[in-house]
Design an enzyme around this catalytic site. Structure first.
Site, PDB file in Angstrom:
ATOM      1  N   TYR A   1     -76.519 -46.358  13.311  1.00 41.89           N
ATOM      2  CA  TYR A   1     -75.990 -47.470  14.104  1.00 41.89           C
ATOM      3  C   TYR A   1     -74.469 -47.397  14.154  1.00 41.89           C
ATOM      4  CZ  TYR A   1     -80.432 -50.018  14.019  1.00 41.89           C
ATOM      5  OH  TYR A   1     -81.724 -50.408  14.187  1.00 41.89           O
TER       6      TYR A   1
ATOM      7  N   TYR B   1     -84.432 -43.784  10.098  1.00 44.06           N
ATOM      8  CA  TYR B   1     -83.287 -43.869   9.186  1.00 44.06           C
ATOM      9  C   TYR B   1     -83.726 -44.438   7.846  1.00 44.06           C
ATOM     10  CZ  TYR B   1     -83.088 -48.782  10.727  1.00 44.06           C
ATOM     11  OH  TYR B   1     -83.398 -50.081  11.031  1.00 44.06           O
TER      12      TYR B   1
ATOM     13  N   ARG C   1     -87.266 -46.243   8.052  1.00 46.00           N
ATOM     14  CA  ARG C   1     -87.746 -47.017   9.201  1.00 46.00           C
ATOM     15  C   ARG C   1     -88.214 -46.048  10.272  1.00 46.00           C
ATOM     16  NH1 ARG C   1     -86.725 -51.871  11.027  1.00 46.00           N
ATOM     17  NH2 ARG C   1     -88.855 -51.529  11.672  1.00 46.00           N
TER      18      ARG C   1
ATOM     19  N   HIS D   1     -87.600 -46.987  16.461  1.00 46.34           N
ATOM     20  CA  HIS D   1     -87.905 -48.263  17.113  1.00 46.34           C
ATOM     21  C   HIS D   1     -86.687 -48.739  17.892  1.00 46.34           C
ATOM     22  CE1 HIS D   1     -85.949 -49.442  13.353  1.00 46.34           C
ATOM     23  NE2 HIS D   1     -85.553 -50.540  13.976  1.00 46.34           N
TER      24      HIS D   1
ATOM     25  N   HIS E   1     -84.983 -52.492  18.963  1.00 46.86           N
ATOM     26  CA  HIS E   1     -85.010 -53.947  18.847  1.00 46.86           C
ATOM     27  C   HIS E   1     -84.935 -54.535  20.262  1.00 46.86           C
ATOM     28  CE1 HIS E   1     -84.259 -54.040  14.468  1.00 46.86           C
ATOM     29  NE2 HIS E   1     -83.663 -52.888  14.727  1.00 46.86           N
TER      30      HIS E   1
END
Length: 138
Positions: free
Chosen positions: A4, A43, A53, A56, A58
């Protein structure tokens, strides 16, 4: 690489210089939406030992105001990390398939981007799972 663009993200994976990690789009009169993005990477996170995770995206839907908001996650089909993800597994088992997008060759852009469909249903027995609002203290 699952990284991110955020000051608290300490994962050493490389940042994509062309990706801000967010976007916005409107639906048409039929509720159809479309956006182009990178396929996110898995990640690590410190939820449990060797925790990762799955890929995906959000998704936040806003209604008539910022106070009317549904938050969910779109997962990709076939990811082996689904079975290990506490967030995905917190959703009732029968509703989990509604969180997984479906590959759609008709919306794939040749030589450019794979296409996936993710239908978001707001009401009824096939509604997209979301976290209910927390009760406010009185």
């Amino acid at each position: 690489a699952g990284r991110y663009l955020h000051k608290r993200d300490i994962w050493p994976g490389p940042l994509d210089p062309n990706f801000l990690g967010m976007g916005r789009c409107m639906t048409d009169a039929n509720g159809v939406y479309r956006f182009l993005s990178i396929h996110p990477g898995a990640y690590p996170w410190a939820n449990h030992p060797n925790a990762w995770r799955p890929s995906h995206i959000h998704v936040s839907l806003f209604g008539q105001s910022m106070r009317s908001r549904l938050i969910t996650q779109m997962y990709f089909p076939g990811d082996p990390l689904h079975a290990l993800d506490p967030i995905y597994n917190a959703v009732p088992e029968g509703a989990r398939p509604r969180l997984i997008s479906a590959y759609d060759h008709d919306v794939t852009e040749p030589q450019w981007a794979l296409g996936y469909r993710f239908n978001i249903v707001l009401r009824g027995p096939d509604a997209t799972p979301f976290e209910p609002p927390k009760e406010q203290a009185s």
